[in-house]
Design a protein around this motif. Structure first.
Motif, short mmCIF file in Angstrom:
data_model
loop_
_atom_site.label_atom_id
_atom_site.label_comp_id
_atom_site.label_asym_id
_atom_site.label_seq_id
_atom_site.Cartn_x
_atom_site.Cartn_y
_atom_site.Cartn_z
N TRP A 182 0.86 -1.74 -0.07
CA TRP A 182 0.07 0.05 0.23
C TRP A 182 0.73 1.49 -0.25
CZ3 TRP A 182 -4.55 2.12 -0.74
CH2 TRP A 182 -6.01 1.22 -0.64
N ARG A 183 2.01 0.84 0.44
CA ARG A 183 2.92 2.52 0.57
C ARG A 183 3.97 2.41 -0.93
NH1 ARG A 183 4.69 -0.01 5.95
NH2 ARG A 183 4.17 1.31 7.01
N GLN A 184 3.37 1.26 -0.83
CA GLN A 184 4.27 1.94 -2.85
C GLN A 184 3.13 2.16 -3.48
OE1 GLN A 184 5.99 -2.41 -2.96
NE2 GLN A 184 7.44 -1.81 -2.13
N MET A 185 2.21 1.77 -3.23
CA MET A 185 1.00 1.62 -4.11
C MET A 185 0.51 3.01 -4.07
SD MET A 185 -1.31 -1.51 -4.40
CE MET A 185 -1.62 -1.47 -2.70
N LEU A 186 0.37 4.18 -2.98
CA LEU A 186 0.46 5.60 -2.93
C LEU A 186 1.29 5.99 -3.35
CD1 LEU A 186 -1.21 4.79 0.82
CD2 LEU A 186 -3.09 4.99 -1.16
N ALA A 187 2.41 6.00 -3.56
CA ALA A 187 4.29 6.67 -3.52
C ALA A 187 3.10 6.93 -5.43
CB ALA A 187 4.83 6.00 -3.03
N ALA A 188 3.31 5.62 -5.99
CA ALA A 188 2.28 5.81 -6.96
C ALA A 188 2.24 6.49 -7.69
CB ALA A 188 3.23 4.49 -7.84
N GLY A 189 0.50 6.46 -6.46
CA GLY A 189 -0.38 6.53 -7.41
C GLY A 189 -1.23 6.11 -7.80
N GLY A 190 -1.20 5.07 -8.14
CA GLY A 190 -1.94 4.21 -9.24
C GLY A 190 -1.57 2.89 -9.57
N GLY A 191 -1.93 2.27 -10.29
CA GLY A 191 -1.71 1.63 -11.26
C GLY A 191 -2.65 1.01 -12.26
N THR A 192 -1.99 -0.31 -12.47
CA THR A 192 -2.75 -1.50 -13.94
C THR A 192 -3.25 -2.64 -13.78
OG1 THR A 192 -1.48 0.19 -15.19
CG2 THR A 192 -3.01 -1.19 -16.46
N ALA A 222 5.79 -22.05 -24.73
CA ALA A 222 5.84 -21.96 -22.47
C ALA A 222 4.44 -22.42 -22.17
CB ALA A 222 6.48 -20.95 -22.91
N GLY A 223 3.19 -21.92 -23.16
CA GLY A 223 2.13 -22.66 -22.79
C GLY A 223 1.24 -20.63 -22.82
N VAL A 224 2.02 -19.67 -23.07
CA VAL A 224 0.89 -18.20 -22.63
C VAL A 224 0.39 -17.74 -23.86
CG1 VAL A 224 1.92 -15.98 -22.45
CG2 VAL A 224 2.49 -17.70 -21.41
N PRO A 225 -0.88 -17.55 -23.60
CA PRO A 225 -1.64 -17.17 -25.01
C PRO A 225 -1.12 -15.90 -25.36
CG PRO A 225 -3.12 -17.75 -23.19
CD PRO A 225 -1.25 -17.74 -22.65
N GLU A 226 -1.33 -16.39 -26.41
CA GLU A 226 -0.73 -15.24 -27.98
C GLU A 226 -1.08 -13.89 -28.17
OE1 GLU A 226 2.07 -16.13 -31.10
OE2 GLU A 226 3.87 -16.96 -29.27
N LEU A 227 -2.13 -12.63 -26.98
CA LEU A 227 -2.50 -11.87 -27.53
C LEU A 227 -2.26 -10.44 -27.91
CD1 LEU A 227 -4.83 -11.96 -23.69
CD2 LEU A 227 -4.82 -13.80 -26.78
N GLY A 228 -0.82 -10.21 -28.33
CA GLY A 228 0.12 -9.46 -28.40
C GLY A 228 0.05 -7.98 -27.23
N ASP A 229 -0.05 -7.30 -28.17
CA ASP A 229 0.72 -6.28 -26.35
C ASP A 229 -0.69 -5.35 -26.51
OD1 ASP A 229 3.10 -6.09 -27.26
OD2 ASP A 229 3.14 -4.60 -28.46
N VAL A 230 -0.54 -5.17 -24.97
CA VAL A 230 -1.83 -4.83 -24.50
C VAL A 230 -1.60 -3.91 -23.66
CG1 VAL A 230 -4.44 -5.49 -23.51
CG2 VAL A 230 -3.24 -7.07 -24.52
N ALA A 231 -2.24 -2.60 -23.80
CA ALA A 231 -2.47 -0.94 -23.65
C ALA A 231 -2.66 -0.92 -22.13
CB ALA A 231 -1.99 0.00 -24.07
N PRO A 232 -2.17 -0.39 -21.35
CA PRO A 232 -2.78 -0.49 -19.64
C PRO A 232 -4.15 0.31 -20.31
CG PRO A 232 -0.86 0.34 -19.21
CD PRO A 232 -1.05 -0.35 -20.62
N GLY A 233 -5.92 -0.24 -19.70
CA GLY A 233 -6.31 0.26 -20.41
C GLY A 233 -7.61 -0.12 -20.85
N GLY A 234 -6.36 -0.92 -21.99
CA GLY A 234 -6.78 -1.52 -22.92
C GLY A 234 -7.17 -3.42 -23.14
N SER A 235 -7.35 -3.97 -24.13
CA SER A 235 -8.35 -5.40 -23.80
C SER A 235 -7.47 -6.66 -25.12
CB SER A 235 -9.38 -5.31 -23.67
OG SER A 235 -10.52 -5.00 -24.89
N ALA A 236 -7.95 -7.29 -24.74
CA ALA A 236 -7.32 -8.01 -26.25
C ALA A 236 -8.23 -9.26 -26.19
CB ALA A 236 -6.37 -8.49 -26.52
N LEU A 237 -8.69 -10.57 -27.55
CA LEU A 237 -9.47 -11.32 -27.11
C LEU A 237 -9.10 -12.20 -28.19
CD1 LEU A 237 -13.74 -11.67 -26.57
CD2 LEU A 237 -12.48 -12.44 -28.74
N ALA A 238 -8.88 -13.54 -27.55
CA ALA A 238 -8.39 -14.42 -28.96
C ALA A 238 -9.19 -16.14 -29.07
CB ALA A 238 -7.83 -15.15 -29.35
N ALA A 239 -9.65 -16.53 -30.01
CA ALA A 239 -10.94 -17.35 -30.31
C ALA A 239 -10.02 -18.87 -30.73
CB ALA A 239 -12.23 -17.59 -30.24
#
Length: 259
Positions: free
Chosen positions: A105-115, A156-173
């Motif tokens: 919490w101290r770190q999050m408040l110092a940063a002002g927020g996060g994603t 490695a078993g990780v879904p490749e959804l491309g670059d997702v910017a903070p506040g954005g979304s991605a979907l694949a089927a």
């Protein structure tokens, strides 16, 4: 139509119940730390926020999809989800320990927020399949309304959804599943005191939630702004889940309502 929730999270269940959906709760039994560590070792680097939450969402949904529930095979859709909070490039999961929660919490408040990153995976385990196609009219037919990018998984078993910017979304089927990531950018109040942090941590509420806070509980008073779906911060993005069902399987949101 039945929805299995690969989670015992009261918050996720409450989100669905408030939306008219009564899920079947099943504990996935996934070792999250081990799964994340194995993927990071295979990649030779740390996982990004979208990679981590999508990896664990798939692991949870897959574990329940292939299990028996109350002595019977799963018959319906299985949802798996995971969340992580990113502050200044560092990912925070569940703190578990009060001292860790206070420091975060101290770190999050110092940063002002996060994603807040929210991973989603829906697996189709309906049993009334068309014998001619092996489907219920699901993924392949539904992707025309509208098109969805094809799901690719790394070695490695990780879904490749491309670059997702903070506040954005991605979907694949692909095949019997749809994977998505949603995110929300949070701003914390700039006048939260050390006494307030101590009092909040003492309630125990932040110990078992990603980022050490909840917006549907006592921490709501400390968050001044959310850019993104509020439900994503609670545990699953309802708009994204609706889109996954519609675009991946041709299932309307109201088809899951408990009438």
């Amino acid at each position: 139509m039945r929805l299995y929730l690969a989670s015992t999270s009261p918050a996720r269940r409450a989100l669905l119940a408030q939306s008219g959906i009564e899920p079947v709760l099943v504990s996935p039994g996934v070792d999250e730390d081990a799964a994340a560590a194995a993927a990071a070792a295979a990649l030779g680097r740390d996982l990004t926020g979208p990679e981590l939450v999508s990896l664990l969402a798939v692991a949870k949904a897959s574990a329940v999809a292939d299990a028996d529930v109350a002595g019977s095979p799963v018959d319906g859709f299985v949802f798996g989800g995971d969340s992580a909070f990113e502050v200044d490039g560092r990912l925070y999961g569940k703190p578990h320990d009060p001292a860790v929660a206070r420091e975060r919490w101290r770190q999050m408040l110092a940063a002002g927020g996060g994603t807040l990153w929210s991973g989603h995976c829906v697996v189709d385990r309906r049993r009334d399949l068309d014998p001619a196609t092996g489907r219920t009219g699901g993924p392949d037919a539904a992707r025309a309304v509208p098109p969805v990018r094809s799901l690719v998984t790394s070695p490695a078993g990780v879904p490749e959804l491309g670059d997702v910017a903070p506040g954005g979304s991605a979907l694949a089927a692909g095949g019997d599943r749809v994977v998505a990531v949603d995110s929300a950018v949070l701003t914390f109040a700039d006048d939260v005191s050390a006494d307030e942090i101590d009092a909040y941590v003492a309630t125990g509420e932040p110990l078992e939630v990603a980022g050490a806070f909840t917006i549907d509980g006592r921490a709501a008073a400390y968050i001044t702004r959310i850019d993104g779906a509020p439900s994503a911060v609670i545990g699953m993005s309802l708009p994204v889940l609706r889109s996954m069902l519609l675009r991946g399987f041709g299932i309307a949101w109201h088809d899951l309502w408990s009438l």
